[in-house]
Every structure is written in C-alpha cells, then in structure tokens.
Motif scaffolding. Structure first.
Motif, PDB file in Angstrom:
ATOM      1  N   THR A   1      -3.556  14.586 -17.328  1.00  0.00           N
ATOM      2  CA  THR A   1      -4.395  13.426 -17.660  1.00  0.00           C
ATOM      3  C   THR A   1      -3.919  12.180 -16.936  1.00  0.00           C
ATOM      4  O   THR A   1      -4.718  11.417 -16.367  1.00  0.00           O
ATOM      5  N   LEU A   2      -2.602  11.957 -16.929  1.00  0.00           N
ATOM      6  CA  LEU A   2      -2.041  10.788 -16.258  1.00  0.00           C
ATOM      7  C   LEU A   2      -2.276  10.846 -14.749  1.00  0.00           C
ATOM      8  O   LEU A   2      -2.581   9.825 -14.120  1.00  0.00           O
ATOM      9  N   VAL A   3      -2.157  12.031 -14.160  1.00  0.00           N
ATOM     10  CA  VAL A   3      -2.394  12.181 -12.723  1.00  0.00           C
ATOM     11  C   VAL A   3      -3.848  11.879 -12.391  1.00  0.00           C
ATOM     12  O   VAL A   3      -4.147  11.178 -11.418  1.00  0.00           O
ATOM     13  N   ILE A   4      -4.755  12.384 -13.204  1.00  0.00           N
ATOM     14  CA  ILE A   4      -6.189  12.144 -12.977  1.00  0.00           C
ATOM     15  C   ILE A   4      -6.497  10.649 -13.057  1.00  0.00           C
ATOM     16  O   ILE A   4      -7.226  10.102 -12.224  1.00  0.00           O
ATOM     17  N   LEU A   5      -5.924   9.970 -14.061  1.00  0.00           N
ATOM     18  CA  LEU A   5      -6.150   8.533 -14.209  1.00  0.00           C
ATOM     19  C   LEU A   5      -5.566   7.756 -13.025  1.00  0.00           C
ATOM     20  O   LEU A   5      -6.186   6.809 -12.529  1.00  0.00           O
ATOM     21  N   LEU A   6      -4.386   8.169 -12.566  1.00  0.00           N
ATOM     22  CA  LEU A   6      -3.760   7.500 -11.426  1.00  0.00           C
ATOM     23  C   LEU A   6      -4.597   7.695 -10.163  1.00  0.00           C
ATOM     24  O   LEU A   6      -4.809   6.738  -9.400  1.00  0.00           O
ATOM     25  N   VAL A   7      -5.070   8.908  -9.949  1.00  0.00           N
ATOM     26  CA  VAL A   7      -5.906   9.193  -8.782  1.00  0.00           C
ATOM     27  C   VAL A   7      -7.182   8.365  -8.837  1.00  0.00           C
ATOM     28  O   VAL A   7      -7.622   7.784  -7.834  1.00  0.00           O
ATOM     29  N   TYR A   8      -7.785   8.285 -10.041  1.00  0.00           N
ATOM     30  CA  TYR A   8      -8.988   7.464 -10.208  1.00  0.00           C
ATOM     31  C   TYR A   8      -8.710   6.016  -9.834  1.00  0.00           C
ATOM     32  O   TYR A   8      -9.506   5.374  -9.126  1.00  0.00           O
ATOM     33  N   TYR A   9      -7.560   5.478 -10.299  1.00  0.00           N
ATOM     34  CA  TYR A   9      -7.229   4.082 -10.034  1.00  0.00           C
ATOM     35  C   TYR A   9      -7.037   3.842  -8.539  1.00  0.00           C
ATOM     36  O   TYR A   9      -7.533   2.837  -7.992  1.00  0.00           O
ATOM     37  N   VAL A  10      -6.328   4.729  -7.874  1.00  0.00           N
ATOM     38  CA  VAL A  10      -6.091   4.586  -6.432  1.00  0.00           C
ATOM     39  C   VAL A  10      -7.408   4.625  -5.660  1.00  0.00           C
ATOM     40  O   VAL A  10      -7.638   3.817  -4.750  1.00  0.00           O
ATOM     41  N   ILE A  11      -8.288   5.553  -6.031  1.00  0.00           N
ATOM     42  CA  ILE A  11      -9.587   5.658  -5.364  1.00  0.00           C
ATOM     43  C   ILE A  11     -10.405   4.382  -5.593  1.00  0.00           C
ATOM     44  O   ILE A  11     -11.031   3.854  -4.662  1.00  0.00           O
ATOM     45  N   ALA A  12     -10.396   3.859  -6.835  1.00  0.00           N
ATOM     46  CA  ALA A  12     -11.117   2.625  -7.146  1.00  0.00           C
ATOM     47  C   ALA A  12     -10.578   1.457  -6.328  1.00  0.00           C
ATOM     48  O   ALA A  12     -11.342   0.613  -5.836  1.00  0.00           O
ATOM     49  N   TRP A  13      -9.245   1.402  -6.169  1.00  0.00           N
ATOM     50  CA  TRP A  13      -8.612   0.339  -5.389  1.00  0.00           C
ATOM     51  C   TRP A  13      -9.010   0.436  -3.913  1.00  0.00           C
ATOM     52  O   TRP A  13      -9.337  -0.577  -3.284  1.00  0.00           O
ATOM     53  N   ILE A  14      -9.024   1.648  -3.369  1.00  0.00           N
ATOM     54  CA  ILE A  14      -9.409   1.844  -1.963  1.00  0.00           C
ATOM     55  C   ILE A  14     -10.856   1.429  -1.748  1.00  0.00           C
ATOM     56  O   ILE A  14     -11.193   0.752  -0.767  1.00  0.00           O
ATOM     57  N   PHE A  15     -11.737   1.805  -2.664  1.00  0.00           N
ATOM     58  CA  PHE A  15     -13.143   1.413  -2.550  1.00  0.00           C
ATOM     59  C   PHE A  15     -13.293  -0.106  -2.614  1.00  0.00           C
ATOM     60  O   PHE A  15     -14.116  -0.684  -1.898  1.00  0.00           O
ATOM     61  N   ALA A  16     -12.515  -0.756  -3.489  1.00  0.00           N
ATOM     62  CA  ALA A  16     -12.569  -2.220  -3.608  1.00  0.00           C
ATOM     63  C   ALA A  16     -12.122  -2.878  -2.297  1.00  0.00           C
ATOM     64  O   ALA A  16     -12.723  -3.849  -1.842  1.00  0.00           O
ATOM     65  N   LYS A  17     -11.066  -2.336  -1.682  1.00  0.00           N
ATOM     66  CA  LYS A  17     -10.563  -2.902  -0.433  1.00  0.00           C
ATOM     67  C   LYS A  17     -11.532  -2.668   0.731  1.00  0.00           C
ATOM     68  O   LYS A  17     -11.601  -3.471   1.660  1.00  0.00           O
ATOM     69  N   ARG A  18     -12.261  -1.572   0.683  1.00  0.00           N
ATOM     70  CA  ARG A  18     -13.166  -1.227   1.775  1.00  0.00           C
ATOM     71  C   ARG A  18     -14.573  -1.792   1.566  1.00  0.00           C
ATOM     72  O   ARG A  18     -15.463  -1.555   2.393  1.00  0.00           O
ATOM     73  N   GLN A  19     -14.773  -2.546   0.491  1.00  0.00           N
ATOM     74  CA  GLN A  19     -16.089  -3.116   0.219  1.00  0.00           C
ATOM     75  C   GLN A  19     -16.473  -4.083   1.335  1.00  0.00           C
ATOM     76  O   GLN A  19     -15.750  -5.020   1.645  1.00  0.00           O
TER      77      GLN A  19
END
Length: 294
Positions: free
Chosen positions: A56-74
């Motif tokens: 669960t923690l790994v999935i949440l961390l992966v989600y956060y990293v992906i969200a951060w990358i999308f925010a930076k690439r906006q």
C-alpha cells in the motif's frame, strides 16, 4: 504553434509542493477510508499484514511521484473567471495565431530606436525582437503613434523637454495602440533620466488595471496574447526588488480577475511564458488564483 510539445521544459514545482501534498492527503484519506471499510468484513491473515502495508505504501509513493512528474511537465493551464478564460502556456508570442492580438510592451515614450549607442531598447527583449522584425517599417510605426487619436487625446501626459535621447512625448502606463498585423503596443515601463526601466509596485498594478481597461476597449472579440510584463526587465523601486517572474505572472492574473472585464468565448486571454524560462514558473500553482485570489 502556441505551446511547447517537448518534455524538456519543466515547471518549477518542488517535490513537497503544498498543493501536491494537499491533493495527495485527500487521495490518501479516500483510500484509507475504503481500506478500513473493507477490513470490517475481511480479516487479513497475520503473516500477510506487513506485506499488505508495504504494498500500500509503495503504491501511494508511486502515485505521488507520478503526480509530481505530471505537475512539473504541465505545459498549459486554463483559468476561468466568470465568462472569461485565461490560458497560460510556454511558447513564443511571435508564433501565436495570426488572428490573435499580440501585445508588445514599449516604454512610456513608445521609443522605436534600437542601437548600441542609445541602448533604449534591448535586442533580447520581446520589444527588441519586434523592432528587429519591423525595422524596415519604423517610420510607419512612429507615424501610427503620432496619429493615434485616443493615445494623444486621452493618454498623453506631457512633453519631457529634458530628455536628450529618444522621443519626448510621454504617455500613461497601460495605454494601448493598434499596430498592423494584429499587434498591439502598450506603454509598459517608466524610464528614469538614465533611460532605465524603473517602476513601483503600485505603478505596476495601476499599469495593469489601465491595460485591462484598454484591452476591453480595443479587443473587438479577438483573443489577446500577452507576455509576462516586466519579467527580467523592470526594476522595482519600493521594496519589491526581489519580485519573481512567478509573482509578476500571478499579479497579472489577479488584476485581470479584479478588473471585472469580460472576454467572452470564443475570445480569451493568453499569457505566453518564455519557453526557455519554464523552470522559473509554477503553472500548477495558478489554479489557486482562480479559486482564492492572491
């Protein structure tokens, strides 16, 4: 071409951006609620609980990293203020749509002379690039400023007889003049006696409010494309010397919001951010202005 398709241009979004964290905790709360509800009816065997927690923690961390990358690439964000839309994107104002009104910032004298001796206009600025593109038509540009009725009757301030270099007619900041090929010239900076662009934050906000009023007068149901006025050029004289390009962008959007003018569909305001300065801006943050203001 209105905005950059390449992924090399990145937003200035920190890994622990508070807006990103807030969104993450909202997702976390929803997932936590669902998991708690499921566990009311299903008991995980003890030997699998640690694995389940880790997964669960790994999935949440992966989600956060992906969200951060999308925010930076906006590359683009659209803000809505009543009936008006404001687009902010990375690009080049000179590559805007042919029918859009493209705003070029001049000084308060609408100087057009650009050479190494006078240094009135820097070749690296949008103003300088515009002058370079139209250097064969400088006489026509100057004639347009001289003959514009609204500019010379409503926006004229005085004649600066002490000015040794450049034009002497001085106009109100925010004054707009229609130029050929769907360009607009705006008086966007004050010049001191040494021809340096200095301005107070109060004057900058006043300039923007006048500018929006002028846009309302002149836009004629066309979209209006503007740069981030003053970014890297203006010197603020009243304690705001450290104002960042991001803060200037936010002030531009905020003044549009409080101006109450309506640029109704299909027209819109488009703010173009220098494509090579994308790491100075956080487009992800701008939605806050749409909702809460500055």
């Amino acid at each position: 071409m209105e905005y950059i398709e390449s992924g090399f241009f990145m937003n200035k979004v920190s890994f622990f951006d508070k807006r990103l964290l807030k969104k993450f905790w909202q997702i976390f709360s929803v997932i936590g609620g669902i998991v708690s509800f499921v566990l009311l009816f299903w008991d995980i065997p003890k030997k699998y609980k640690i694995n389940f927690l880790a997964a669960t923690l790994v999935i949440l961390l992966v989600y956060y990293v992906i969200a951060w990358i999308f925010a930076k690439r906006q590359k683009r964000v659209t803000l809505k203020f009543g009936e008006s839309n404001v687009d902010v994107y990375f690009g080049d104002i000179f590559q805007s749509k042919k029918d859009d009104l493209k705003v070029i910032s001049f000084n308060e004298y609408f100087d057009t002379k650009m050479d190494e001796q006078t240094q009135l206009i820097s070749p690296g600025t949008i103003n300088g690039k515009f002058i370079e593109k139209h250097k064969k038509n400088i006489f026509e540009l100057d004639e347009t400023f001289e003959k514009d009725v609204h500019l010379n009757e409503k926006m004229f301030i005085n004649i600066n007889k002490e000015r040794k270099i450049g034009k002497k007619k001085r106009y109100h900041l925010g004054a707009l003049v229609k130029l050929p090929d769907n360009y607009l010239a705006v008086a966007g900076s004050k010049f001191d006696k040494d021809n340096k662009a200095n301005i107070s934050m109060r004057e900058y906000i006043g300039f923007l409010l006048t500018f929006w009023s002028e846009v309302d007068r002149i836009y004629n149901n066309q979209s209006v494309v503007i740069p981030v006025f003053g970014s890297g050029v203006l010197r603020f004289t009243d304690g705001y010397a450290g104002a960042t390009s991001q803060e200037l962008l936010e002030i531009i959007i905020w003044t549009f919001k409080i101006s109450r003018i309506k640029i109704a569909y299909p027209s819109r305001i488009k703010i173009v951010v220098f494509e090579n300065q994308s790491d100075m801006y956080n487009l992800y943050k701008l939605k806050e202005i749409e909702r809460d203001g500055l």
